[in-house]
Design a protein around this motif. Structure first.
Motif, mmCIF file in Angstrom:
data_model
loop_
_atom_site.group_PDB
_atom_site.id
_atom_site.type_symbol
_atom_site.label_atom_id
_atom_site.label_comp_id
_atom_site.label_asym_id
_atom_site.label_seq_id
_atom_site.Cartn_x
_atom_site.Cartn_y
_atom_site.Cartn_z
ATOM 1 N N SER A 173 -27.483 34.727 4.316
ATOM 2 C CA SER A 173 -27.849 35.393 3.064
ATOM 3 C C SER A 173 -27.205 36.771 2.930
ATOM 4 C CB SER A 173 -29.372 35.541 2.977
ATOM 5 O OG SER A 173 -29.870 36.323 4.059
ATOM 6 N N TRP A 175 -24.382 37.606 2.019
ATOM 7 C CA TRP A 175 -23.552 37.719 0.808
ATOM 8 C C TRP A 175 -24.374 38.085 -0.424
ATOM 9 C CZ3 TRP A 175 -24.388 34.462 -3.368
ATOM 10 C CH2 TRP A 175 -25.168 33.323 -3.132
ATOM 11 N N LYS A 176 -25.683 37.925 -0.358
ATOM 12 C CA LYS A 176 -26.553 38.243 -1.488
ATOM 13 C C LYS A 176 -26.947 39.715 -1.526
ATOM 14 C CE LYS A 176 -28.641 33.616 -1.279
ATOM 15 N NZ LYS A 176 -29.910 32.858 -1.092
ATOM 16 N N GLN A 177 -26.745 40.423 -0.420
ATOM 17 C CA GLN A 177 -27.218 41.801 -0.313
ATOM 18 C C GLN A 177 -26.238 42.765 -0.997
ATOM 19 O OE1 GLN A 177 -27.893 42.576 3.845
ATOM 20 N NE2 GLN A 177 -29.074 40.692 4.140
ATOM 21 N N ARG A 178 -26.778 43.858 -1.527
ATOM 22 C CA ARG A 178 -25.953 44.893 -2.129
ATOM 23 C C ARG A 178 -26.408 46.258 -1.605
ATOM 24 N NH1 ARG A 178 -23.930 40.847 -2.860
ATOM 25 N NH2 ARG A 178 -23.049 39.922 -4.758
ATOM 26 N N LEU A 180 -22.667 44.975 -0.502
ATOM 27 C CA LEU A 180 -22.199 43.872 0.326
ATOM 28 C C LEU A 180 -21.551 44.427 1.588
ATOM 29 C CD1 LEU A 180 -21.646 40.747 0.449
ATOM 30 C CD2 LEU A 180 -19.407 41.273 -0.547
ATOM 31 N N THR A 203 -18.859 45.109 -7.923
ATOM 32 C CA THR A 203 -19.774 44.747 -6.839
ATOM 33 C C THR A 203 -19.773 45.850 -5.782
ATOM 34 O OG1 THR A 203 -19.304 42.391 -7.186
ATOM 35 C CG2 THR A 203 -20.334 43.010 -5.093
ATOM 36 N N ASP A 224 -25.102 36.916 10.603
ATOM 37 C CA ASP A 224 -25.500 37.132 9.212
ATOM 38 C C ASP A 224 -25.713 38.612 8.906
ATOM 39 O OD1 ASP A 224 -25.901 36.138 6.660
ATOM 40 O OD2 ASP A 224 -28.074 35.906 6.922
ATOM 41 N N ILE A 242 -18.672 30.508 1.886
ATOM 42 C CA ILE A 242 -19.861 30.887 1.121
ATOM 43 C C ILE A 242 -19.839 30.209 -0.244
ATOM 44 C CG2 ILE A 242 -21.108 32.803 0.061
ATOM 45 C CD1 ILE A 242 -19.924 34.615 2.244
ATOM 46 N N HIS A 244 -21.106 30.775 -3.272
ATOM 47 C CA HIS A 244 -21.764 31.879 -3.968
ATOM 48 C C HIS A 244 -21.944 31.646 -5.462
ATOM 49 C CE1 HIS A 244 -17.759 33.005 -5.394
ATOM 50 N NE2 HIS A 244 -17.337 32.900 -4.151
ATOM 51 N N ALA A 247 -21.059 34.557 -7.709
ATOM 52 C CA ALA A 247 -21.650 35.870 -7.451
ATOM 53 C C ALA A 247 -20.671 36.819 -6.776
ATOM 54 C CB ALA A 247 -22.906 35.715 -6.583
ATOM 55 N N LEU A 248 -19.650 36.276 -6.135
ATOM 56 C CA LEU A 248 -18.595 37.078 -5.520
ATOM 57 C C LEU A 248 -17.288 36.803 -6.257
ATOM 58 C CD1 LEU A 248 -19.395 36.600 -1.706
ATOM 59 C CD2 LEU A 248 -20.023 38.517 -3.184
#
Length: 283
Positions: A173, A175-178, A180, A203, A224, A242, A244, A247-248
């Protein structure tokens, strides 16, 4: 008495090691139909199914796995006999530089094939980052290099291209964090393009790991704790592409380029380059 044909066995080994008929045909300088026909004749001779054709990817049956060991030994023995009995006068050393991530599976097969043809020529393989390899090439320390880069210098040749992909931990997960968190090598040529893509997409990101060790990057991503970018088909099995869903941002395609300096070794360097082209040429 039934006899196995070494040429057919060589095609079988190439398909198994390169992962498909198309790449094997390029490596052997044959047509795809010729390689497919050789495989069919081999299966008919042995009355066995050697290739599992139930999926898109090439895999061997149990009989194919068993034959592969014998086939490698027979092809190697054939090449050893030919090189010993028809030994050519070429002697010397060629230094070949290749980025870490495109060494397998093609380069070891090229080295093996080249050694069979020129047993007195030594090929010293160097693995490093594209920027370092190009610097060494410009200084005359390396005779032939492969690179992975967006552009192409005037004295180079593009063999094909591969897209970059976002890579993360299995079921991860991060890749979901900001922002990134990114993990890249200090000299990684992919890093700048990935960062620019993120900035264009708005992003937020931060460089969580900057290292000279690929193992450190793999361990961090596997835990991760960050994501990275790799060429299609080069990720380790314990990591995953990923999914995504947009999202990326999309990443660039990288050229696989070839640069060669003859330096008085023109004929043998050309043969090595031809074999690299056959093994790596992509549409």
């Amino acid at each position: 008495m039934r006899n196995l044909d070494v040429t057919t066995l060589r095609s079988f080994v190439a398909v198994a090691e390169l992962g498909g008929v198309t790449r094997a045909a390029g490596f052997l300088n044959l047509t795809q139909s010729a390689v497919s026909m050789q495989l069919k004749r081999l299966e008919e001779l042995l009355n066995l199914s050697l290739i599992d054709r139930s999926s898109r990817s090439v895999s061997l049956t149990a009989s194919g796995e068993q034959l592969l060991s014998y086939a490698r030994r027979m092809v190697n023995l054939n090449d050893e006999v030919m090189s010993r009995l028809t030994d050519q006068a070429y002697e010397g050393e060629i230094v070949l530089g290749v980025p870490h991530d495109i060494v397998y599976p093609a380069v070891p097969l090229v080295l093996q094939r080249f050694h069979a043809q020129f047993p007195r020529m030594k090929v010293q393989l160097l693995t490093s980052f594209t920027r370092e390899l190009k610097d060494q090439y410009r200084r005359g320390e390396v005779d032939v290099i492969l690179t992975t880069e967006i552009g192409l210098d005037a004295d180079g040749e593009t063999l094909g291209g591969l897209p970059l992909q976002w890579i993360g931990a299995a079921d991860g997960s991060a890749w979901k964090q900001r922002p990134l968190r990114l993990a890249f090598g200090r000299n990684c040529i992919f890093r700048g393009g990935a960062m620019k893509a993120l900035e264009r997409a708005g992003t937020a990101w931060e460089l969580g790991v900057e290292t000279d060790s690929d193992r450190t990057i793999e361990a961090t991503v596997s835990a991760d704790l960050a994501v990275t970018a790799m060429l299609e088909g080069t990720k380790p099995d314990h990591l995953e592409v990923i999914d995504h869903g947009g999202a990326l941002p999309a990443l660039t395609q990288q050229n696989i380029n070839l640069y060669a300096a003859e330096k008085g070794k023109g004929e043998v360097v050309q043969v090595l380059c031809d074999q690299l082209r056959q093994a790596l040429m992509r549409s």
